[in-house]
Design an enzyme around this catalytic site. Structure first.
Site, PDB file in Angstrom:
ATOM      1  N   LYS A 108      33.324  35.870  41.260  1.00 23.80           N
ATOM      2  CA  LYS A 108      33.444  34.512  41.803  1.00 23.80           C
ATOM      3  C   LYS A 108      32.060  34.099  42.296  1.00 23.80           C
ATOM      4  O   LYS A 108      31.590  34.590  43.327  1.00 23.80           O
ATOM      5  CB  LYS A 108      34.436  34.436  42.960  1.00 23.80           C
ATOM      6  CG  LYS A 108      35.890  34.767  42.583  1.00 23.80           C
ATOM      7  CD  LYS A 108      36.212  36.210  42.804  1.00 23.80           C
ATOM      8  CE  LYS A 108      37.663  36.522  42.462  1.00 23.80           C
ATOM      9  NZ  LYS A 108      37.944  37.963  42.510  1.00 23.80           N
ATOM     10  N   ASP A 158      29.595  53.709  58.762  1.00 24.07           N
ATOM     11  CA  ASP A 158      28.917  53.749  60.051  1.00 24.07           C
ATOM     12  C   ASP A 158      28.540  52.320  60.457  1.00 24.07           C
ATOM     13  O   ASP A 158      29.351  51.416  60.343  1.00 24.07           O
ATOM     14  CB  ASP A 158      27.706  54.691  59.979  1.00 24.07           C
ATOM     15  CG  ASP A 158      28.138  56.147  59.707  1.00 24.07           C
ATOM     16  OD1 ASP A 158      29.284  56.489  60.041  1.00 24.07           O
ATOM     17  OD2 ASP A 158      27.343  56.916  59.147  1.00 24.07           O
ATOM     18  N   LYS A 179      38.097  42.674  50.270  1.00 17.09           N
ATOM     19  CA  LYS A 179      37.452  43.772  49.534  1.00 17.09           C
ATOM     20  C   LYS A 179      36.209  44.157  50.332  1.00 17.09           C
ATOM     21  O   LYS A 179      35.180  43.491  50.249  1.00 17.09           O
ATOM     22  CB  LYS A 179      37.047  43.328  48.129  1.00 17.09           C
ATOM     23  CG  LYS A 179      38.204  42.782  47.284  1.00 17.09           C
ATOM     24  CD  LYS A 179      37.981  41.328  47.025  1.00 17.09           C
ATOM     25  CE  LYS A 179      38.961  40.696  46.076  1.00 17.09           C
ATOM     26  NZ  LYS A 179      40.207  41.302  45.797  1.00 17.09           N
TER      27      LYS A 179
END
Length: 394
Positions: free
Chosen positions: A140, A319, A314
């Site tokens: 996209k 860390d 997504k």
């Protein structure tokens, strides 16, 4: 016998088609860039901002979407492109053939009649009909005047602005980014690659689309993948984790390589948090994750099922120094099959902003326990087996 021959043809077609694609694909490695990046996590806010930027375009609009829906938001989007083309702006729209199959021919004809260039990518092609019907361009990309870029998980359709015909999938939870700065030119380059594949027209040497760009404040890198690369890359970052890994995905179907990396990370004492939707939008994808969740839960992983609508984010955070956002799901289709585009971000302040959104997602979720998965029905176990057999296609 007929069913057996059909299955055999599909398997052979898929393997040969994928092998050919891997041999002929182009690998592109972009450098670290500096851009100003805004995180947008709500569909209405995204399209308000994106459509405003499109309205203000002066020279060019390049758009690639996996899905453009045949509904009022899709029409509003296409009407906006039409108006900009009539004003003399160069407009190109690229859509995935299968994902945007419902776009009416009348709308495409309307766009072309005013000068919008429209093309479809990842067309079903002979001789590998099954493979090409399955490999999707899941990217996209929106680039406006070569200066403003968009990348993320949202497509164009009313469900993405919380008007889903299925109430259980609303509101839609996803992430998108607005970029201004050096990284926009890499988004433009990626659009040009897919445009050339679909039309045989090369835009990369046209200076209009690659204006000088200012350096932004956030260090990042655009990361395109095409059936390979992302599995190894994710594995390396998981291997480097020292404290915590967060994965948000609508479909959790890791490869064996990534599953081993996650298990090893848990053995090292790294915390692992996974966010998935409680309500699935496709059959079998929820059950496909269960065989992976069981061993991870046994080693102390935390799995959260998002309850407030449909979770389509997504994201991976390792860390406090690495964040991946983009179009790739944490599943085998994204790792082995689809064309994807991600943004690798190395800015602690931006990562803190993302983590605050993740905290909201976790608060809106129910935590899955090992006992939940031990008590599933025989029918669910059957669906798990079926899903495992076709995991790359889910």
């Amino acid at each position: 016998m007929i069913i057996g021959l059909l299955i055999a043809w599909m398997v052979i077609d898929f393997k040969l088609g994928r092998n050919k694609f891997i041999r002929t694909r182009t690998r592109r490695n972009y450098e670290d860039r500096y851009s100003d990046i805004s995180l947008i996590s709500r569909g209405p806010e995204l399209f308000d901002q994106m459509f405003m930027d499109i309205k203000n375009a002066e020279s060019s609009i390049h758009v690639l979407f996996y899905i453009v829906q045949n509904d009022h938001l899709g029409y509003r989007f296409m009407d906006l492109l039409k108006e900009k083309a009539k004003q003399g702006v160069k407009v190109r729209l690229l859509m995935d053939q299968m994902g945007s199959l419902q776009v009416p021919r009348s709308k495409v004809h309307m766009l072309k009649s005013v000068g919008v260039e429209v093309a479809y990518c990842q067309k079903v092609k002979f001789p590998y009909l099954f493979f090409t019907s399955q490999q999707r361009n899941h990217r996209k990309i929106t680039v406006i005047d070569g200066k403003i870029g968009y990348l993320g998980g949202y497509n164009v359709g009313k469900e993405y602005i919380d008007e889903n015909d299925k109430p259980e999938l609303s509101p839609w939870r996803d992430y998108h980014m607005r970029l201004v700065g050096e990284g926009v030119l890499d988004l433009q380059s990626e659009f040009c690659v897919d445009w050339h594949r679909s039309t045989q027209k090369d835009l990369t040497n046209e200076a209009l689309y690659f204006p000088p760009s200012a350096k932004g404040s956030i260090k990042h890198r655009i990361f395109p993948t095409e059936g390979v690369n992302i599995e190894q890359f994710f594995g390396e970052f998981i291997e480097e984790a020292e404290e915590c890994i967060i994965i948000g995905t609508p479909y959790f179907i890791p490869t064996r390589h990534l599953m081993d990396k996650l298990m090893n990370a848990l053995d090292r004492g790294v915390k692992l948090k996974i966010i998935v939707p409680d309500q699935a939008d496709h059959s079998l994808v929820k059950e496909a994750a269960f065989p992976y969740f069981r061993p991870l839960l046994a080693k102390g992983a935390e799995v959260y099922q998002y309850m407030n609508g449909f979770y389509h984010g997504k994201i991976m955070i390792v860390d406090d120094h690495f964040c991946d956002l983009g179009t790739a799901n944490f599943d085998q289709r994204s790792f082995y099959l689809n064309l994807e585009l991600n943004n690798l971000i190395y800015d602690k302040h931006f990562i803190e902003i993302v983590k605050k959104e993740i905290d909201k997602d976790i608060k809106a979720s129910d935590r899955l326990s090992a006992s939940d998965l031990e008590s599933v029905s025989l029918f669910t176990r059957f669906k798990e087996k079926v899903a495992s057999a076709i995991s790359i296609l889910l």
